[in-house]
Write a protein that holds these residues in place. Structure first.
Motif, PDB file in Angstrom:
ATOM      1  N   HIS A  19       1.037  -1.280   0.042  1.00  0.00           N
ATOM      2  CA  HIS A  19      -0.280  -0.403   0.174  1.00  0.00           C
ATOM      3  C   HIS A  19       0.912   1.065   0.230  1.00  0.00           C
ATOM      4  CE1 HIS A  19      -1.623   3.316   3.428  1.00  0.00           C
ATOM      5  NE2 HIS A  19      -2.642   3.353   1.592  1.00  0.00           N
ATOM      6  N   PHE A  20       0.651   1.900  -0.805  1.00  0.00           N
ATOM      7  CA  PHE A  20       1.313   3.448  -0.558  1.00  0.00           C
ATOM      8  C   PHE A  20       0.603   4.906  -1.744  1.00  0.00           C
ATOM      9  CE2 PHE A  20       1.954   4.777  -5.323  1.00  0.00           C
ATOM     10  CZ  PHE A  20       1.870   3.453  -6.192  1.00  0.00           C
ATOM     11  N   ASN A  21       0.792   5.427  -1.062  1.00  0.00           N
ATOM     12  CA  ASN A  21      -0.481   7.305  -0.533  1.00  0.00           C
ATOM     13  C   ASN A  21       0.500   8.575  -0.369  1.00  0.00           C
ATOM     14  OD1 ASN A  21      -2.396   8.949  -0.550  1.00  0.00           O
ATOM     15  ND2 ASN A  21      -3.645   7.692   0.001  1.00  0.00           N
ATOM     16  N   TYR A  22       0.903   9.233  -1.014  1.00  0.00           N
ATOM     17  CA  TYR A  22       1.573  10.390  -0.949  1.00  0.00           C
ATOM     18  C   TYR A  22       0.396  11.674  -1.449  1.00  0.00           C
ATOM     19  CZ  TYR A  22       5.398   7.515   0.225  1.00  0.00           C
ATOM     20  OH  TYR A  22       6.534   6.873   0.540  1.00  0.00           O
ATOM     21  N   ARG A  23       0.830  12.449  -0.693  1.00  0.00           N
ATOM     22  CA  ARG A  23      -0.109  13.738  -1.018  1.00  0.00           C
ATOM     23  C   ARG A  23       0.166  15.010  -0.549  1.00  0.00           C
ATOM     24  NH1 ARG A  23      -1.714   9.786   2.392  1.00  0.00           N
ATOM     25  NH2 ARG A  23      -2.116  10.398   4.606  1.00  0.00           N
ATOM     26  N   TYR A  24      -0.566  16.070  -1.328  1.00  0.00           N
ATOM     27  CA  TYR A  24      -0.251  17.310  -1.546  1.00  0.00           C
ATOM     28  C   TYR A  24      -1.865  17.987  -0.095  1.00  0.00           C
ATOM     29  CZ  TYR A  24       1.066  22.050  -1.500  1.00  0.00           C
ATOM     30  OH  TYR A  24       0.676  23.355  -1.456  1.00  0.00           O
ATOM     31  N   PHE A  25      -1.312  18.558   0.748  1.00  0.00           N
ATOM     32  CA  PHE A  25      -2.628  19.300   1.511  1.00  0.00           C
ATOM     33  C   PHE A  25      -2.670  20.505   1.417  1.00  0.00           C
ATOM     34  CE2 PHE A  25      -3.219  15.585   3.247  1.00  0.00           C
ATOM     35  CZ  PHE A  25      -4.383  15.724   2.887  1.00  0.00           C
ATOM     36  N   GLU A  26      -3.423  21.593   1.193  1.00  0.00           N
ATOM     37  CA  GLU A  26      -3.703  23.276   0.485  1.00  0.00           C
ATOM     38  C   GLU A  26      -5.135  23.941   1.615  1.00  0.00           C
ATOM     39  OE1 GLU A  26      -0.583  25.145  -2.708  1.00  0.00           O
ATOM     40  OE2 GLU A  26      -3.176  26.265  -2.496  1.00  0.00           O
ATOM     41  N   VAL A  27      -4.703  24.572   2.516  1.00  0.00           N
ATOM     42  CA  VAL A  27      -6.043  24.972   3.283  1.00  0.00           C
ATOM     43  C   VAL A  27      -5.977  26.195   3.082  1.00  0.00           C
ATOM     44  CG1 VAL A  27      -7.535  25.003   5.419  1.00  0.00           C
ATOM     45  CG2 VAL A  27      -6.233  22.775   4.759  1.00  0.00           C
ATOM     46  N   GLU A  28      -6.896  26.527   2.777  1.00  0.00           N
ATOM     47  CA  GLU A  28      -6.804  28.882   3.234  1.00  0.00           C
ATOM     48  C   GLU A  28      -7.747  28.768   4.027  1.00  0.00           C
ATOM     49  OE1 GLU A  28      -5.240  31.067  -0.863  1.00  0.00           O
ATOM     50  OE2 GLU A  28      -6.261  31.207   1.450  1.00  0.00           O
ATOM     51  N   GLN A  29      -7.363  29.679   5.080  1.00  0.00           N
ATOM     52  CA  GLN A  29      -7.908  30.241   6.184  1.00  0.00           C
ATOM     53  C   GLN A  29      -7.762  31.685   6.318  1.00  0.00           C
ATOM     54  OE1 GLN A  29      -6.578  27.788   9.540  1.00  0.00           O
ATOM     55  NE2 GLN A  29      -9.371  26.925   9.808  1.00  0.00           N
ATOM     56  N   GLU A  30      -8.947  32.653   6.360  1.00  0.00           N
ATOM     57  CA  GLU A  30      -8.284  34.003   6.287  1.00  0.00           C
ATOM     58  C   GLU A  30      -7.326  34.237   5.363  1.00  0.00           C
ATOM     59  OE1 GLU A  30      -7.839  34.286  10.945  1.00  0.00           O
ATOM     60  OE2 GLU A  30     -10.160  33.350  11.134  1.00  0.00           O
ATOM     61  N   GLY A  31      -8.104  34.048   4.374  1.00  0.00           N
ATOM     62  CA  GLY A  31      -6.582  34.893   3.740  1.00  0.00           C
ATOM     63  C   GLY A  31      -5.180  33.830   4.071  1.00  0.00           C
ATOM     64  N   GLU A  32      -4.681  33.475   4.605  1.00  0.00           N
ATOM     65  CA  GLU A  32      -3.461  32.436   5.014  1.00  0.00           C
ATOM     66  C   GLU A  32      -3.561  31.330   4.412  1.00  0.00           C
ATOM     67  OE1 GLU A  32      -0.378  32.131   8.101  1.00  0.00           O
ATOM     68  OE2 GLU A  32      -2.291  33.970   8.800  1.00  0.00           O
ATOM     69  N   THR A  33      -2.659  30.247   3.179  1.00  0.00           N
ATOM     70  CA  THR A  33      -2.295  29.635   3.076  1.00  0.00           C
ATOM     71  C   THR A  33      -1.665  28.994   3.551  1.00  0.00           C
ATOM     72  OG1 THR A  33      -2.792  30.282   0.475  1.00  0.00           O
ATOM     73  CG2 THR A  33      -2.085  28.037   0.549  1.00  0.00           C
ATOM     74  N   GLN A  34      -2.102  27.295   4.053  1.00  0.00           N
ATOM     75  CA  GLN A  34      -1.062  26.085   5.217  1.00  0.00           C
ATOM     76  C   GLN A  34      -1.201  25.595   4.037  1.00  0.00           C
ATOM     77  OE1 GLN A  34      -2.625  24.832   8.746  1.00  0.00           O
ATOM     78  NE2 GLN A  34      -1.822  26.992   9.856  1.00  0.00           N
ATOM     79  N   TRP A  35       0.173  24.795   4.035  1.00  0.00           N
ATOM     80  CA  TRP A  35       0.023  23.712   3.224  1.00  0.00           C
ATOM     81  C   TRP A  35       1.347  22.234   3.650  1.00  0.00           C
ATOM     82  CZ3 TRP A  35       4.773  21.773   2.656  1.00  0.00           C
ATOM     83  CH2 TRP A  35       5.615  22.673   3.386  1.00  0.00           C
ATOM     84  N   TRP A  36       1.066  20.614   3.191  1.00  0.00           N
ATOM     85  CA  TRP A  36       1.576  20.068   4.412  1.00  0.00           C
ATOM     86  C   TRP A  36       1.891  18.819   3.336  1.00  0.00           C
ATOM     87  CZ3 TRP A  36      -3.624  21.450   5.721  1.00  0.00           C
ATOM     88  CH2 TRP A  36      -4.462  19.997   6.121  1.00  0.00           C
ATOM     89  N   PHE A  37       2.834  17.988   3.431  1.00  0.00           N
ATOM     90  CA  PHE A  37       2.598  16.730   2.249  1.00  0.00           C
ATOM     91  C   PHE A  37       2.041  15.425   3.202  1.00  0.00           C
ATOM     92  CE2 PHE A  37       5.096  19.479  -0.241  1.00  0.00           C
ATOM     93  CZ  PHE A  37       5.034  18.784  -1.465  1.00  0.00           C
ATOM     94  N   GLY A  38       1.944  14.194   3.219  1.00  0.00           N
ATOM     95  CA  GLY A  38       1.744  12.987   4.098  1.00  0.00           C
ATOM     96  C   GLY A  38       1.829  12.090   3.192  1.00  0.00           C
ATOM     97  N   GLY A  39       2.255  11.089   3.755  1.00  0.00           N
ATOM     98  CA  GLY A  39       1.555   9.781   3.086  1.00  0.00           C
ATOM     99  C   GLY A  39       2.362   9.107   3.468  1.00  0.00           C
ATOM    100  N   GLY A  40       2.611   7.693   2.559  1.00  0.00           N
ATOM    101  CA  GLY A  40       3.915   6.310   3.120  1.00  0.00           C
ATOM    102  C   GLY A  40       3.454   5.311   2.303  1.00  0.00           C
ATOM    103  N   THR A  41       4.631   3.957   2.704  1.00  0.00           N
ATOM    104  CA  THR A  41       4.116   3.045   1.518  1.00  0.00           C
ATOM    105  C   THR A  41       4.542   1.446   2.263  1.00  0.00           C
ATOM    106  OG1 THR A  41       6.119   4.203   0.032  1.00  0.00           O
ATOM    107  CG2 THR A  41       5.536   1.948   0.522  1.00  0.00           C
ATOM    108  N   ASP A  42       3.855   1.014   2.736  1.00  0.00           N
ATOM    109  CA  ASP A  42       4.083  -0.103   4.125  1.00  0.00           C
ATOM    110  C   ASP A  42       2.921  -1.579   3.279  1.00  0.00           C
ATOM    111  OD1 ASP A  42       1.012   0.962   3.948  1.00  0.00           O
ATOM    112  OD2 ASP A  42       1.527  -0.988   5.124  1.00  0.00           O
ATOM    113  N   LEU A  43       3.870  -2.513   3.789  1.00  0.00           N
ATOM    114  CA  LEU A  43       4.342  -3.767   3.429  1.00  0.00           C
ATOM    115  C   LEU A  43       3.265  -4.622   4.266  1.00  0.00           C
ATOM    116  CD1 LEU A  43       5.447  -5.586   0.632  1.00  0.00           C
ATOM    117  CD2 LEU A  43       6.761  -5.835   2.371  1.00  0.00           C
ATOM    118  N   THR A  44       2.491  -6.007   3.320  1.00  0.00           N
ATOM    119  CA  THR A  44       1.758  -6.606   4.216  1.00  0.00           C
ATOM    120  C   THR A  44       1.821  -7.832   4.117  1.00  0.00           C
ATOM    121  OG1 THR A  44       0.121  -4.828   4.133  1.00  0.00           O
ATOM    122  CG2 THR A  44      -0.700  -7.480   5.239  1.00  0.00           C
ATOM    123  N   PRO A  45       2.913  -8.981   4.178  1.00  0.00           N
ATOM    124  CA  PRO A  45       3.335  -9.964   3.327  1.00  0.00           C
ATOM    125  C   PRO A  45       1.918 -11.169   4.414  1.00  0.00           C
ATOM    126  CG  PRO A  45       5.217  -9.044   5.464  1.00  0.00           C
ATOM    127  CD  PRO A  45       3.891  -8.090   4.577  1.00  0.00           C
TER     128      PRO A  45
END
Lengths: 213, 213
Positions: A19-45
């Motif tokens: 399973h893997f999943n990488y993403r970028y978030f951007e939120v506008e709050q009161e004229g200010e932009t917040q951003w961050w990255f999240g995600g990961g890669t993991d293995l299920t044997p």
């Protein structure tokens, strides 16, 4: 690999699930932009091949180390603590890396790190497909795989933050959220592997995560 | 019916799944004892046989009516509103009766009502087993049954209050809570039955509950 071949491959219990999943978030709050990255890669044997797990974690570590020597140890631990089937006292797999709220050192550098992680997905996983795609297995191994996929369903529906957030959001794309569920899963009352078996060997690692590299 | 016969019967998609559960709670608080009854019986068919559903609801209504003419309409509605796979906008089945916090008119009379409900379980269900146990079916019908069982898993793990309460209670009997999960379940991305098919006919009733008696 054709599609027919692929569905054959992912039925083979000797090949772990990724399973893997990488993403970028951007939120506008009161004229200010917040951003961050999240995600990961993991293995299920379903069956533990220590060499595979070392190669997998090693590839992720190498990608992380190019950006920050603290990333791999931090995000490996985050992963071990996140993909936990809490009510069973076990992890869903042998981990990998997981992170959220990454907004340092700069947007450009964080993006470069996330790209590095995404580019490490294929090299971390494809070697074990090649190695195991012709491994034989029987009904017993297939049954064990489906029971473990049942635990995967339990994690995703009971504990996964992303799933829970998505399912309770009006007009969410339910199919996109639930596409992480397996094609098939099984449950059996009070199932527990025979002590000392290959299945039991996996369970020990799922109960107590190890350092692989 | 031997055990072997039973497992054969419950693989048959022409035979609905039944869930029932009646319970008595007692809580001591500051020297005062609070008690109440809860429970219900509900039916999850894979293919709709209107006669079966009418017979099922009719049997439950008859049991309820002996105690209070308001019980069946109230508890039928409670059931329709409870067993909802909210994120799919569908019910898991054709309902039945469901109630909680029942502490009227007296403990004795409430207990008599709950016993009446429990005694109605077998007569509500066994006729449809007898009727359908030799019905033929193919892979298509079995696949549909397993997909519906996937939705059953989604309800139980995402929405069921009892499951959620149990799974987050330390030292809960996890196996007892999760024994309501099916032996097997399937998921398929964006699956939707063909319009006008038998499968679609069921879905219409799961989306808009009906009055059966």
């Amino acid at each position: 690999m054709t599609t027919a071949n692929l569905s054959h491959i992912f039925r083979n219990p000797m090949i772990p699930t990724l399973h893997f999943n990488y993403r970028y978030f951007e939120v506008e709050q009161e004229g200010e932009t917040q951003w961050w990255f999240g995600g990961g890669t993991d293995l299920t044997p379903y069956y533990l091949d220590e060499e595979d797990v070392k190669q997998f974690h090693g590839t992720l570590k190498k990608a992380c180390d190019k950006h920050n020597p603290q990333h791999y140890p931090d995000f490996k631990k985050w992963c071990d603590n996140y993909f936990v089937v809490h009510h069973r006292g076990e992890r869903r797999g042998v981990g990998g890396i997981f992170f959220d709220d990454l907004d340092t050192p700069s947007q450009e550098e964080a993006f470069a790190f996330v790209q590095e992680c995404a580019n490490a997905v294929i090299p971390s996983y494809v070697p074990m497909i090649k190695k195991h795609m012709n491994d034989g297995y029987g009904l017993k191994e297939r049954e064990w795989q489906l029971l473990r996929r049942g635990r995967y369903v339990e994690f995703n529906l009971v504990h996964d933050r992303g799933t829970k957030f998505g399912l309770f959001t009006p007009q969410a794309r339910i199919e996109s959220i639930l596409m992480s569920l397996p094609l098939s899963a099984k449950w059996r009352y009070k199932h527990s592997p025979v002590e000392g078996s290959k299945e039991d060997e996996l369970m020990k690692v799922l109960k107590t995560p190890k350092e692989w590299v």
